[in-house]
Design a protein around this motif. Sequence first.
Motif, PDB file in Angstrom:
ATOM      1  N   PHE A 134      -2.909  -5.323 -12.632  1.00 56.19           N
ATOM      2  CA  PHE A 134      -3.167  -3.898 -12.796  1.00 56.19           C
ATOM      3  C   PHE A 134      -1.925  -3.098 -12.437  1.00 56.19           C
ATOM      4  CE2 PHE A 134      -4.341  -4.936  -8.454  1.00 56.19           C
ATOM      5  CZ  PHE A 134      -3.869  -3.876  -7.708  1.00 56.19           C
ATOM      6  N   LYS A 135      -2.002  -1.794 -12.607  1.00 59.54           N
ATOM      7  CA  LYS A 135      -0.862  -0.919 -12.331  1.00 59.54           C
ATOM      8  C   LYS A 135      -1.239   0.092 -11.259  1.00 59.54           C
ATOM      9  CE  LYS A 135       0.916  -1.307 -17.056  1.00 59.54           C
ATOM     10  NZ  LYS A 135       1.257  -0.575 -18.303  1.00 59.54           N
ATOM     11  N   LEU A 136      -0.248   0.505 -10.508  1.00 64.99           N
ATOM     12  CA  LEU A 136      -0.421   1.557  -9.524  1.00 64.99           C
ATOM     13  C   LEU A 136       0.509   2.705  -9.896  1.00 64.99           C
ATOM     14  CD1 LEU A 136      -0.690   1.116  -5.670  1.00 64.99           C
ATOM     15  CD2 LEU A 136       0.561   3.015  -6.666  1.00 64.99           C
ATOM     16  N   LYS A 137      -0.089   3.854 -10.188  1.00 66.56           N
ATOM     17  CA  LYS A 137       0.685   5.027 -10.574  1.00 66.56           C
ATOM     18  C   LYS A 137       0.660   6.044  -9.442  1.00 66.56           C
ATOM     19  CE  LYS A 137      -0.194   4.672 -15.561  1.00 66.56           C
ATOM     20  NZ  LYS A 137      -0.723   5.390 -16.755  1.00 66.56           N
ATOM     21  N   GLY A 138       1.791   6.727  -9.234  1.00 66.98           N
ATOM     22  CA  GLY A 138       1.815   7.710  -8.173  1.00 66.98           C
ATOM     23  C   GLY A 138       2.962   8.684  -8.273  1.00 66.98           C
ATOM     24  N   ILE A 139       3.004   9.591  -7.281  1.00 72.44           N
ATOM     25  CA  ILE A 139       4.028  10.625  -7.206  1.00 72.44           C
ATOM     26  C   ILE A 139       4.522  10.719  -5.765  1.00 72.44           C
ATOM     27  CG2 ILE A 139       4.512  13.100  -7.391  1.00 72.44           C
ATOM     28  CD1 ILE A 139       2.515  13.319  -9.589  1.00 72.44           C
ATOM     29  N   ILE A 140       5.814  10.789  -5.604  1.00 77.76           N
ATOM     30  CA  ILE A 140       6.404  11.090  -4.299  1.00 77.76           C
ATOM     31  C   ILE A 140       6.595  12.596  -4.235  1.00 77.76           C
ATOM     32  CG2 ILE A 140       8.338  10.689  -2.750  1.00 77.76           C
ATOM     33  CD1 ILE A 140       8.889   8.106  -4.298  1.00 77.76           C
ATOM     34  N   ILE A 198       1.161  -4.793 -10.615  1.00 77.30           N
ATOM     35  CA  ILE A 198       0.654  -5.648  -9.541  1.00 77.30           C
ATOM     36  C   ILE A 198       0.022  -6.916 -10.121  1.00 77.30           C
ATOM     37  CG2 ILE A 198      -0.916  -5.776  -7.571  1.00 77.30           C
ATOM     38  CD1 ILE A 198       1.271  -3.744  -7.160  1.00 77.30           C
ATOM     39  N   TYR A 199       0.291  -8.041  -9.462  1.00 78.24           N
ATOM     40  CA  TYR A 199      -0.309  -9.326  -9.864  1.00 78.24           C
ATOM     41  C   TYR A 199      -1.019  -9.921  -8.648  1.00 78.24           C
ATOM     42  CZ  TYR A 199      -0.717 -14.127 -11.627  1.00 78.24           C
ATOM     43  OH  TYR A 199      -1.195 -15.357 -12.022  1.00 78.24           O
ATOM     44  N   CYS A 200      -2.315 -10.195  -8.782  1.00 77.48           N
ATOM     45  CA  CYS A 200      -3.114 -10.778  -7.698  1.00 77.48           C
ATOM     46  C   CYS A 200      -3.606 -12.160  -8.129  1.00 77.48           C
ATOM     47  CB  CYS A 200      -4.305  -9.886  -7.356  1.00 77.48           C
ATOM     48  SG  CYS A 200      -3.843  -8.225  -6.827  1.00 77.48           S
TER      49      CYS A 200
END
Length: 277
Positions: free
Chosen positions: A60-66, A124-126
């Motif tokens: 999956f992917k994790l998207k964000g903003i600093i 991300i890889y789990c």
Amino acid sequence: MMKIKVKTDNHELLMGEKDFEVIFLGLPGTSEIKSKIHTLKSPFIDGEIYVDNQLKPLKFKLKGIITSNIKENINLLRKVFNPKKKGTLTYIEDNVEKSIEFIANTVPKFEYSTYDYQKFLVEIYCPAPILKSKLIKKEVTSSTGLFKFPFSTTKAGIPMGTRLSTTIIENNGDLDVDYILVISGPMTAPIEIKNNTTNEIIKLRKSLTVHEKLIIDTKNKNIELLTETSKVRAFNYLNPDSRLFKLRVGGNEIEYTTANEAEVGNLAISYKENYIW
């Protein structure tokens, strides 16, 4: 408010939905867990015979903003999402924590930015697609007090309390789980630990002194005898007709018995609930 904590080695990053220096915008792909189904084909039988299934690794992917301290947080993101390091991602909501081990599939990608914020994306890889709770420890042995004022003595003495050898272990996760079972002496063999919910029994033919413990690891199918001076493998103390049962989803009534009911040994179970995202 949902929060995500990411830890790799000695580096840790906490991000939230709002009011954090690093804000996550979503986790696309976490709901796309797939399974591999194993079947057998047999002559004269239509279709296939189901054998088992296994969950595939989760991507999956994790998207964000600093939103502030951009340079420092970019460096921290690169440390916690280092593709050469294994990390732990913890999903926190309503003070409930569920963790999963991961490996960053790529280094963080830093997209469009302005002077006051910086977007980023991490893949991300789990390998094991299971979220785990914090460690839960439950004592099977307990006692309830009977001593109270006013009291009177009898020839049999004063009743101080009564020993309880049955308890309910709740597994609120999505999957049956393994556990660590610690049995502390003194206990006289035969010792039986039974899951009354499933009628499965662990039978032991080893008596324990006050300074001895048997540690049963149902995941690794291992039993060890721990004394004051040593730790040795002790699988030979398990009766052949025993079953190292799992804790089923829901309530599990666990009971233990020994040859001497007056003994005050102790039995404790430690486990983590497992969830599918």
